[in-house]
Design a protein around this motif. Sequence first.
Motif: not given
Ligand code: UT7
Length: 330
Positions: A31-33, A41, A116, A159, A195, A262, A287
Amino acid sequence: MTKKIGTKILGTGSFFPDKILTNADLEKIVDTSDEWITTRTGIKERRISQEHTPTSELAYQASVQALKSANISAAEIDLIVVATITPDMMCPSTACFLQNKFGIKTKPVFDLAAACSGFVYGIAVAKAFIASGIYKKILLVGAEELSKITDWTDRNTCVLFGDGAGAMVLSASEEQEEGILSISLGADASYWDLLYLPAGGTVNPASERTVKEKLHTIKMHGKEVFKVAVVKMAQVAEEALILSGKSLDDIKLIIPHQANMRIIEAVAKKIGLPMERVFVNIHKTGNISSATTITALDEAIKCGKLQKGDIAELVAFGGGFTWGAAVIRI
Ligand code: UT7
């Protein structure tokens, strides 16, 4: 007094599997878009390896290219190091499988695990071996098949990741002002459970339960990782720059770990670098952990964004947490 041994970069290479997985494809799996993935990302697509293609095969293809660009044969290499968290097997190392593909024997080979940050840690290892006079020519590889440790039902992680490999040939040099100019590394293991991959090691050996509970796949608390990544990447980039004796104006291009657009933008802002001088290819790769900085560097060289004599800085951050930066002259 004995003369200090410098480290120069003889060549680089990279390799990606043919199969492309787009955001539209992912919309059919979880469930994503495309809109969510792109805005949160920066990723549009990633490469996925075939089921029976091991990480060492990607490493081999990238290494063949790097050796070609270095204009040397595999037989001339004194040491092979493969940075990876997705090895072919737990034992022997992926570096062993890579050596076997080249058909070279008796030379030392080993894997390095720093998630990484693995490739930047590998640069430090290669520089230390060369500076100490132990080895003269080193093949350093970052290779990953993260698709094989991904939970394809978890939209929070599936994703984000992709597969690929990059390689660099490093050699001893009399010149101090080329190759690896400086390195800064760090780690803080109190963050390990933000992680990690729970099973397959000695804490949770493979069992029916670990498979059923999907413990052989990456678990991540993305938001928390994000915050620390920005702070540590900016900090380590500045530390390596100071150690190199160069200023930000001397840096033609920063090549950051490609985990999130970001994060990359926030790091650039923190260190005061315009985005025109930050290399980004996350939209095509996702990634790929230890393979990100080296594949991005190889692309920057191939597309002419970096030319002979230019100075670049690699900056990485990953599980552990680990982080590192290296200032290099091409
Ligand atoms: O390589 C090693 C290092 N790794 C990283 O540096 C990754 C670091 N983290 C990130 O890049 C970001 O935190 C993510 C891309 C993983 C997530 O982005 P975010 O802006 O931090 O989103 P979030 O986890 O706070 O989720 C926000 C919302 C949630 O919904 P609710 O609870 O607000 O209703 C998630 O359930 O987005 C939802 N969500 C998604 N929606 C659609 C999470 N994944 C998805 C998805 N599609 N794939």
